[in-house]
Every structure is written in C-alpha cells, then in structure tokens.
Design a protein around this motif. Structure first.
Motif, PDB file in Angstrom:
ATOM      1  N   GLN A 240     -32.371  38.297 170.359  1.00 20.72           N
ATOM      2  CA  GLN A 240     -31.946  39.216 169.304  1.00 20.72           C
ATOM      3  C   GLN A 240     -32.894  39.172 168.123  1.00 20.72           C
ATOM      4  O   GLN A 240     -33.161  40.198 167.481  1.00 20.72           O
TER       5      GLN A 240
ATOM      6  N   ALA B  87     -34.719  42.364 166.527  1.00 18.87           N
ATOM      7  CA  ALA B  87     -34.505  42.701 165.113  1.00 18.87           C
ATOM      8  C   ALA B  87     -35.826  42.751 164.359  1.00 18.87           C
ATOM      9  O   ALA B  87     -36.065  43.649 163.551  1.00 18.87           O
TER      10      ALA B  87
ATOM     11  N   GLN C  57     -28.153  43.974 161.829  1.00 19.12           N
ATOM     12  CA  GLN C  57     -28.928  42.915 162.473  1.00 19.12           C
ATOM     13  C   GLN C  57     -28.604  41.544 161.885  1.00 19.12           C
ATOM     14  O   GLN C  57     -28.652  40.544 162.587  1.00 19.12           O
TER      15      GLN C  57
ATOM     16  N   THR D 274     -30.066  38.927 173.580  1.00 20.30           N
ATOM     17  CA  THR D 274     -29.509  40.258 173.322  1.00 20.30           C
ATOM     18  C   THR D 274     -28.644  40.691 174.498  1.00 20.30           C
ATOM     19  O   THR D 274     -29.048  40.565 175.652  1.00 20.30           O
TER      20      THR D 274
END
Length: 512
Positions: free
Chosen positions: A126, A130, A416, A511
C-alpha cells in the motif's frame, strides 16, 4: 499490482495532455525567450541579452537544456526562436513547449521509482501505491508546470534520484546528481546543507583512517565540483554578470504576490500598524503588485543579510541532529532535514516565490509513507501549501479545474493515510478548524465580494487572505514539525520520532 506504477504514469500523462490548451502564465514567454536567446545568439551574449524583460537568470546547465530544446523547436516553428519576436505563441509553439514539459517529466518518473525502491517499499504494498499516486499525480506540479508553465518536474526528478542514491549509500552518485541539479536551478541551494552534512558525516568521517577520510573528501569535492566547472567554464569571463542574474537582490523582500511565509505576516502587520497609526505609505508599496525594492512604513526594514541569517539560524538545529544521528536512523533524519532546510528558506528567505513551497511538499510525500506523524503534518501543510498556489491560476476558466484537482488530491491523500496507517487518529480540533477555514476564502472571493460590492473596492483582498491564511498553516507546520523532528517537548508531551528506519516499512501492509 506490480504494473500499477506504469498505469499511474499513463493516467498522469493523459491528464497533462488534456491540460495543454489551458491558460499559461508569462513563464511561457520566459522560456520561449530563452529558447530564442540560446539558439540565435552566441554563448557570450546569453547572460547579457536584454531585449525582453524576461532575461536568462537560471544557471548554465538550464541554458544548455534550452539550447537542446531549440534544436528540435526549429523544425516545429522557427519563428519562436527569434529574439525580437516577443510574446509569440503560435499553436505549434504552445504544443511544442507543453509537450517538452511532459516529455522531460520522464526524469521525474525515474526519480519517483528510484526513491520508492530506496525506501524499501515492496511494489505490491500500500505504501508503494500511495507514494506513486501522491508523487506522480501531484497537484502542485500539475498547477505549476502543466497549467502555469514551468519545468519543475524533471528538476525534482534529479532531486529524487539524488535522494535515492544517498539512501542506497551511493554517496558519490548522490553528490554528482545534486551538483548537476544546482547547475540547473540554484534555488535548490536551500537543501544543500542537508546533503553536505550527511555526506560529510556518513561518507567522509565514516572512513577507517585519516588517509581514507582525506581521500573521501577529495573524491567528494571532485565529483561535486565537476558539474560546476563544466557548466560555468564557458562563462568564466562573464562570471560577475552571470552571478548578478542568478542572485538579483534588488527585487525586494517579497514577490509581487506574497508567498505564504513569515514576511507575508510581517508585511500585513506593517500595513495594519500604518493604518492604525495613520501613517501614509511610502512611494514603493508592498502591495503595489510590482517587483521592486520597498520599505516598510512602520516596522523595521528587512535586508538580505537579515533573511540569510534567519534562514541559517533555523537550519542549524536539524543539521546538528542529522550530524549526531545514528547511521540506522540517518535516512529518516536526512529526509526531515531536507524538508526543514527547504521550509526554513521558504519561511525566511529573500524574495521567495510562492511556487517554492513545492520544495517542501515533494520531499514530504516520501515521509508521508513511512510514519504516521510525518503524514499528519504533511497533510496539514498540503492543505495550506497547494491552496496557496491558486493565485497562479487566476483565469476564470481555471476555477473549476483548480478546485476539482485540489479537492481530489487532498481527498486522495486523506484516504491513503487511513489505508497506510490503520487506526490513524486524525487531527486535533484546532487543526480541523484551520483546514476547514479555507472554505471561507473562495466563498468570499466568488460570492460575498460581489454581493457586498467589494470586488471593485478591494480587488486584491482575496490574494491577501490567501497569503496570510496559508502562511499561518505554513508556520504552524514549520514550528510543530520542527519540534517533532527534534524530539522535543510540545504541548506537555514528548515528540519522539520512531526509531525505525525508512526500510522498516517494507512489506508492512499489502494492497487488497
């Protein structure tokens, strides 16, 4: 997920292409003029040519860059390369210059990829996703480069490449890249102290013997000075003239539009004091809209040495911390030092442009990925900093794009934060109130000013409100983040930065 980075590159490029027909500022003519100067005139006249008011005032590597672009431009529309053809903007010229910015952004893409890899972020994490979103779709670069018109993207790309090399401990490559960057745009001198301290401490002084230290210093100087020799060598006979162009101290303390820094508040306090004391303004006013030397009416006049001393003074604490930091923590402390050195210069520097806030916001995107407290401060500065760029996009046709792009970006950033940091606690009450207060400025500018008949009587009030209100956020960030980065007491608590290095976030969260 492994290909998402390049999908985001494609989305970013498509958005930039859609913005090609948008309004552009006088910076478009600045760069067209530089194309003409470098193409049509011998090298010894580049820094003395003054047919246009937009004279060449970037370091020589950027002049060589303009010359390279001009070799392509002559096949597109030769008339754009005529020095006396001022304010020329044929359709071919517009498309060429816009596409040249988009094409050179490839360097920025490489820099983003290098830094995300150097931080140890797994490509399917993630954090990596981001970081790619925040950097590749950065709304500040869209505003400044692809609407207003400049070439900041590839310059920040070189900066990110230098940072990536440093984190990977490729010290000489980092020094070389940063020296190249300085010879493209000298404003990055603001960050030089952080690079200098880090390279001295963790490259030179880490050597096993005095002889090895001396050898490291020699290699570092050779690598760092070579770009300067190559860039400035052909201009050695004109060096005073070139330096006068690069450092025009007669432009005044603040730009025609006040950057949201300490001096915006200082100017405002001077105006308020003059009004209360009924002191008439001088001939050269800080609100004249002109780039010129001015004197304050009530408060003491500020000179370049004063701004330089304040800038250096406020850099010193974080540089001392960087020098004393353990090697394991040093990459994180270095990134914070880059941010705070850039912010010190933005807050206290001489004749700061509003666009210079990107020098703080872009590196701060990297810190957003690795620590929740850094991310919290980054969001507060993002709200104020990106909003402060609105006066660059003053054309009514840009109102919808600027608000929609801004709101989309800050909403994306907010989302995010919660995905990267589960259990993110958000912001304090006064921070929420401050951020929501930005809604009042467009409400006044687009509704209340017309209803109250103030749009004609006080036409510059929205600019003043933007500068002053954003300056409050910038100074809040600067003070709070500095205290946090130093690990000092703040509000009864001890702000101790985490001991994890940047690489500790690797594969922390995948993710979905």
């Amino acid at each position: 997920m492994r290909d998402i980075f390049w999908h985001l590159v494609g989305i970013s490029t498509g958005l930039k292409i859609l913005l090609i027909p948008a309004y552009h500022s006088t910076d478009f003519e600045v760069h067209r003029n530089w194309l003409a100067i470098t193409h049509s005139l011998p090298l010894n006249r580049w820094y003395v040519e003054a047919t246009s008011e937009w004279t060449l005032d970037y370091p020589p590597l950027f002049a060589y860059f303009e010359w390279l672009l001009s070799q392509v431009a002559r096949y597109v529309d030769p008339r754009m390369l005529e020095v006396h053809n001022l304010n020329y903007e044929s359709k071919a010229t517009v498309y060429f210059q816009r596409l040249s910015v988009i094409f050179t952004d490839l360097v920025y893409v490489l820099g983003v990829r290098s830094c995300l890899g150097a931080l140890g972020l797994a490509r399917d994490s993630q954090q990596h996703f981001a970081g790619a979103m925040l950097l590749l779709l950065n709304v500040g670069l869209l505003f400044v480069d692809h609407i207003h018109f400049q070439y900041n993207g590839f310059l920040f790309g070189i900066l990110l490449l230098s940072i990536g090399c440093l984190i990977r401990q490729r010290y000489l490559w980092s020094a070389f890249a940063f020296a190249v960057l300085l010879n493209f745009k000298h404003i990055f001198l603001y960050m030089a102290p952080a690079f200098g301290v880090y390279l001295l401490r963790f490259y030179c002084l880490e050597q096993a013997s005095v002889a090895a230290m001396a050898a490291a210093v020699v290699k570092l100087l050779a690598v760092g000075l070579t770009p300067f020799a190559v860039a400035f060598g052909p201009f050695v006979q004109q060096l005073p003239q070139v330096l006068a162009r690069l450092f025009p101290f007669k432009r005044g303390l603040t730009h025609a539009y006040w950057a949201p820094n300490f001096w915006a508040l200082y100017n405002t306090a001077d105006k308020v004091a003059a009004s209360v004391l009924r002191v008439p303004p001088g001939a050269a006013s800080t609100t004249s809209g002109l780039v010129q030397e001015v004197k304050h009416t009530v408060l003491p006049a500020i000179t370049p040495p004063v701004t330089f001393a304040l800038t250096v003074l406020f850099m010193l604490p974080i540089l001392v911390k960087l020098f004393r930091s353990p090697k394991k923590q040093s990459p994180l402390v270095f990134l914070r030092s880059v941010v705070l050195c850039g912010c010190s210069s933005f807050v206290f520097g001489w004749h700061v442009h509003e666009k210079a806030i990107l020098m703080v916001l872009i590196p701060l995107c990297l810190l957003t990925l690795v620590n929740r407290e850094d991310a919290r401060y980054a969001y507060i500065l993002g709200i104020a900093g990106y909003f402060s760029l609105f006066p660059l996009l003053f054309d009514p046709d840009l109102f919808i794009p600027r608000y929609s792009l801004y709101m989309s970006y800050v909403a994306m950033l907010y989302g995010q934060l919660y995905r990267i940091f589960p259990g993110f606690r958000g912001f304090r009450v006064w921070e929420w109130l401050y951020m929501l207060g930005f809604l009042a400025i467009p409400l006044y500018e687009h509704v209340l000013a017309f209803l109250l008949g103030l749009d004609k009587r006080l036409p510059f009030l929205p600019l003043l409100l933007t500068s002053v209100y954003a300056a409050l956020g910038v100074l809040y960030f600067f003070g709070g983040y500095y205290v946090y980065a130093l690990g000092l007491s703040w509000g009864g608590k001890v702000a101790v930065p985490p001991k994890a290095t940047a690489s500790s976030v690797k594969r922390k969260r995948k993710t979905k």
